[in-house]
Each structure stands twice: as C-alpha cells, then as structure tokens.
Design a protein around this motif. Structure first.
Motif, mmCIF file in Angstrom:
data_model
loop_
_atom_site.group_PDB
_atom_site.id
_atom_site.type_symbol
_atom_site.label_atom_id
_atom_site.label_comp_id
_atom_site.label_asym_id
_atom_site.label_seq_id
_atom_site.Cartn_x
_atom_site.Cartn_y
_atom_site.Cartn_z
ATOM 1 N N ALA A 92 0.827 -1.201 0.000
ATOM 2 C CA ALA A 92 0.000 0.000 0.000
ATOM 3 C C ALA A 92 0.865 1.256 0.000
ATOM 4 O O ALA A 92 0.581 2.236 -0.706
ATOM 5 N N PHE A 93 1.944 1.213 0.764
ATOM 6 C CA PHE A 93 2.845 2.371 0.871
ATOM 7 C C PHE A 93 3.475 2.707 -0.476
ATOM 8 O O PHE A 93 3.499 3.871 -0.894
ATOM 9 N N LYS A 94 3.969 1.692 -1.196
ATOM 10 C CA LYS A 94 4.635 1.970 -2.476
ATOM 11 C C LYS A 94 3.651 2.509 -3.508
ATOM 12 O O LYS A 94 4.011 3.345 -4.343
ATOM 13 N N ASP A 95 2.391 2.029 -3.444
ATOM 14 C CA ASP A 95 1.390 2.531 -4.382
ATOM 15 C C ASP A 95 1.035 3.989 -4.079
ATOM 16 O O ASP A 95 0.825 4.786 -5.001
ATOM 17 N N LYS A 96 1.003 4.340 -2.794
ATOM 18 C CA LYS A 96 0.608 5.692 -2.397
ATOM 19 C C LYS A 96 1.696 6.712 -2.742
ATOM 20 O O LYS A 96 1.420 7.770 -3.304
ATOM 21 N N LEU A 101 10.164 -0.111 -4.390
ATOM 22 C CA LEU A 101 10.791 -0.733 -3.215
ATOM 23 C C LEU A 101 12.004 -1.564 -3.589
ATOM 24 O O LEU A 101 12.992 -1.604 -2.852
ATOM 25 N N LYS A 102 11.958 -2.233 -4.737
ATOM 26 C CA LYS A 102 13.117 -3.018 -5.162
ATOM 27 C C LYS A 102 14.320 -2.099 -5.377
ATOM 28 O O LYS A 102 15.436 -2.390 -4.938
ATOM 29 N N ALA A 103 14.090 -0.979 -6.056
ATOM 30 C CA ALA A 103 15.179 -0.031 -6.291
ATOM 31 C C ALA A 103 15.692 0.525 -4.962
ATOM 32 O O ALA A 103 16.904 0.711 -4.785
ATOM 33 N N TYR A 104 14.775 0.773 -4.030
ATOM 34 C CA TYR A 104 15.183 1.301 -2.717
ATOM 35 C C TYR A 104 16.050 0.283 -1.974
ATOM 36 O O TYR A 104 17.096 0.641 -1.425
ATOM 37 N N GLY A 106 17.794 -2.122 -3.261
ATOM 38 C CA GLY A 106 19.067 -2.217 -3.964
ATOM 39 C C GLY A 106 19.984 -1.058 -3.619
ATOM 40 O O GLY A 106 21.188 -1.241 -3.394
ATOM 41 N N TYR A 107 19.410 0.157 -3.558
ATOM 42 C CA TYR A 107 20.194 1.340 -3.202
ATOM 43 C C TYR A 107 20.779 1.212 -1.797
ATOM 44 O O TYR A 107 21.966 1.479 -1.577
ATOM 45 N N MET A 108 19.946 0.792 -0.827
ATOM 46 C CA MET A 108 20.402 0.671 0.553
ATOM 47 C C MET A 108 21.479 -0.410 0.672
ATOM 48 O O MET A 108 22.464 -0.260 1.408
ATOM 49 N N SER A 109 21.320 -1.483 -0.070
ATOM 50 C CA SER A 109 22.319 -2.548 -0.032
ATOM 51 C C SER A 109 23.660 -2.053 -0.569
ATOM 52 O O SER A 109 24.711 -2.289 0.038
ATOM 53 N N ARG A 110 23.634 -1.355 -1.696
ATOM 54 C CA ARG A 110 24.879 -0.824 -2.272
ATOM 55 C C ARG A 110 25.528 0.199 -1.347
ATOM 56 O O ARG A 110 26.759 0.233 -1.193
ATOM 57 N N LYS A 111 24.694 1.019 -0.722
ATOM 58 C CA LYS A 111 25.199 2.040 0.201
ATOM 59 C C LYS A 111 25.998 1.396 1.335
ATOM 60 O O LYS A 111 27.120 1.817 1.643
ATOM 61 N N TYR A 112 25.441 0.367 1.933
ATOM 62 C CA TYR A 112 26.129 -0.287 3.055
ATOM 63 C C TYR A 112 27.324 -1.110 2.567
ATOM 64 O O TYR A 112 28.353 -1.178 3.242
ATOM 65 N N PHE A 113 27.187 -1.726 1.396
ATOM 66 C CA PHE A 113 28.296 -2.513 0.861
ATOM 67 C C PHE A 113 29.513 -1.628 0.613
ATOM 68 O O PHE A 113 30.652 -2.002 0.915
ATOM 69 N N LEU A 125 19.205 -7.084 0.775
ATOM 70 C CA LEU A 125 19.072 -8.025 -0.335
ATOM 71 C C LEU A 125 18.225 -9.227 0.059
ATOM 72 O O LEU A 125 17.451 -9.739 -0.753
ATOM 73 N N LYS A 126 18.367 -9.659 1.299
ATOM 74 C CA LYS A 126 17.578 -10.800 1.777
ATOM 75 C C LYS A 126 16.097 -10.445 1.806
ATOM 76 O O LYS A 126 15.234 -11.267 1.468
ATOM 77 N N ALA A 127 15.793 -9.205 2.205
ATOM 78 C CA ALA A 127 14.401 -8.753 2.165
ATOM 79 C C ALA A 127 13.900 -8.726 0.721
ATOM 80 O O ALA A 127 12.767 -9.122 0.430
#
Length: 381
Positions: A92-96, A101-104, A106-113, A125-127
């Motif tokens: 519901a959140f992503k539609d609103k 969310l996939k891009a988000y 991926g971005y967070m994973s790359r940021k921490y990596f 990535l696991k999520a």
C-alpha cells in the motif's frame, strides 16, 4: 525461501524498537487497513533517538521510517510473526508514494556494501529476495555479499560461520542458474565453490559453461588458467570415485601416477592406502597411512586406518594402541566403537563395555554404535 544464515543475522534485531499504531489513530496509509488490535511496527533505534533528541519524533517517525524498518526486520528474520502484515503495508505504501521498493532495497544494499557494512547490505538483499524469490539480480548480489561475509568469518577463524555463508552463496547461485541458465557470472562463481569443495570435475564443467555463454575477457582468461592447472586434481577425483565404487585397481591406475609429483598430498596418499586396504594388501596400505603421519602426525583418519589394518591381521594390541591414540585426538563414536570392538576381540570385556557405552552416550542414534551394542550384548547376557 529457506536461508542457511538467519541465525547469524538475528542479533541485528537489537537495532530496532517497536511502537504500536492503532486502528483508529492518526497514522493511516491509504489502501492499508490496520488490524483492529493495532500493529506493532519497527523503528530503527537511531531514528527513534534522533526524534527524541530533536523533539521532532512525529517528523522522523514517518511512513518511510516505518517502511524501511519493516524491510530491515523482514531481511533479518524471514519468519517474523508480522511479516505478512508488513508486506500488505509495504504494498500500500509503495502505491501511495510511488516508490520502487526493489530499487530502494538495492540502493540501501549498495550504500552499506560500499562502506564495508556487509551484514546490513545483505539484510536489504535478503528482504528483496524474500519479497521477490525469482529476482535473479537480487539472488546473485545476495550470493556475492554472502561470499564477502564468509571471508570475514574466515579471518575470525569461525569455520561454522564461514561454511554457512559459503553454502548459502552456493545455493543461491544455483538458483540463479535454474531461473536464468544464461547467467554466465553465476557459473563463474559456482566454479570456485565446487573447486573448493573438491568437486573438480563439476568445477571444470561449470567453468566451461561460463566460457561457452560468454564472459568478460579477463575472467575468461582466469577460468582457462584455472582449468589448465587442475588436470591432476580431476584425475585424483576420478581415481577416488573409482575406489569408492569398489573398482580399486582402476582407481590405483589413476592415483598412483600422481604420487611422484605430489608425494606430500596426504589426501592422495590416503586414497591409495584405502584402495590397497580394500584389496586386502594390508602391508602396502599401512605404508601409505604411515607416510601420512610423517606429514601430518595427528591425522586421525590415517591413525584409525592403521588400527583397522592391525585388526585385520589380528594384531589386537597394536590396533588398540592406534585406536586409543585416535580417541585422544577426537572423541568420536566410530573411533570409540573401533576401540571397544578391538578390546572385545582381545577378550577385555570391561574395556569393551566402557568404550561402546561411551560411544552410545555421544550419539545414541549412530548405526555403527547400535550394531556394536548388539554384538556386545551377546557377551554380557
């Protein structure tokens, strides 16, 4: 989807706090109905603390903060009790807010990596692959991060953790090749996994598949160099497969020629010794097991095999000596049973009872131990 490494991530849940949003409260997301009993939602501790310090909790603890923490807890614990409810919230959140969310994730994973925070990178990535099990890119990058974390466990000399993350990477890379058979980079990495497991024939086959599919020139050259260096290991694998199939003479034809150039390779010496033992050439077998002990004085399998050779020639005193030495190095049910049976065959019933019962204490379901107990009972009734 099953995960082999979840127990290593659960401590990250300590970085989250939970607040309850009520069904009739001010916080609402269009398209999502909060359960009548309310919903416990996660917030990252640093977000919560920042809100308290700045006295702007309502601004900091917003829908995005909650969504991010939901993703985080789902990446930590795939069996968390509220995960299904969180998925409804996130959809519901992503539609609103029109967020990908996939891009988000991926971005967070790359940021921490990029800053070396591999565990946090892995959690996002696991999520991602929990929510999208057939996401090939997510599965591939998840496997790569697992490999990086395995290196950390290796540095810390934590073999269990290292092996768990390597197995997880292997399984997910295999999933990638099942979903997308043309994913050459997955084959490249899989080749190393099989190589490190001693599956040289499979490793060569997988690397050849990567070359056939097409891969970066440098990686292709690396693969070809690896294949060129592993001919003798493939011959070794072919040899020990023949020995395990009971084709000992054929196995020796493969293994013996390798001895001249690899006389200090104890695995090779062990398989040659085993082949001779299987052929009942006991003295020849002993020579090879004894060579191993010159290289590795505490190699317990070689010590046990010498004990079995002595027992095969009814030299029970010598067999007992070797089994006792092995048991001091490794208290293993099979070793203890060998020791117990050697004592039994030597007419020393009390010692036989002690060691076989000790083996049973260690593993009451071990088939060898159960068989030895049955044999022992013939003498104790």
């Amino acid at each position: 989807m099953k995960f082999k490494i979840e127990k290593h991530l659960l401590k990250k849940a300590d970085e989250l706090a939970f607040i309850t949003i009520k069904n009739d409260g001010e916080f609402q997301i269009e398209g999502y109905n909060i359960p009548n009993v309310g919903l416990d939602v996660p917030i990252k501790n640093d977000v919560l603390v920042k809100g308290i310090k700045e006295k702007t909790a309502q601004e900091n603890i917003n829908a995005m903060s909650i969504a991010d923490a939901m993703i985080f807890i789902m990446g930590i614990d795939s069996k968390f009790k509220n995960n299904e409810e969180y998925k409804k919230f996130l959809n519901a959140f992503k539609d609103k807010v029109k967020v990908d969310l996939k891009a988000y994730m991926g971005y967070m994973s790359r940021k921490y990596f990029d800053i070396g925070e591999y565990t946090d990178s892995l959690i996002y990535l696991k999520a991602m692959i929990t929510m999208n099990p057939n996401d090939v890119d997510g599965l591939y990058h998840y496997a790569i991060v697992c490999q990086e974390i395995a290196k950390q466990y290796q540095k810390d000399m934590d073999n269990e953790g290292m092996n768990n993350f390597l197995l997880e990477a292997l399984l997910k890379l295999e999933m990638v090749t099942e979903i997308e058979p043309d994913f050459s980079l997955a084959y490249y990495h899989l080749g190393y996994h099989y190589y490190n497991q001693g599956q040289y024939i499979k490793s060569r086959s997988i690397w050849n598949e990567a070359l056939k599919l097409g891969i970066d020139a440098d990686l292709g050259a690396e693969i070809q160099e690896n294949i060129g260096k592993m001919d003798f290991k493939i011959q070794y694998e072919e040899g020990y497969n023949l020995v395990f199939q009971g084709r000992n003479e054929e196995g020796l034809e493969k293994l013996r020629p390798l001895e001249e150039d690899h006389s200090d390779w104890w695995n090779l010496l062990f398989m040659i010794g085993l082949a001779y033992k299987n052929m009942n050439e006991i003295e020849e077998a002993k020579k090879y097991f004894e060579k191993i002990l010159i290289i590795k004085p505490h190699q317990v399998d070689a010590i046990v095999e010498i004990g079995l050779c002595e027992a095969a020639t009814f030299n029970m005193e010598r067999a007992i000596e070797h089994f006792e030495t092995a048991a001091k190095i490794k208290e293993d049910p099979e070793i203890l049973c060998n020791l117990g049976m050697a004592y039994l065959n030597n007419g020393e019933l009390d010692d036989a009872i002690y060691y076989i019962e000790r083996a049973y204490e260690l593993d009451p379901e071990d088939e060898i131990t159960i068989s030895c107990l049955k044999e022992l009972n013939k003498y104790t009734k």
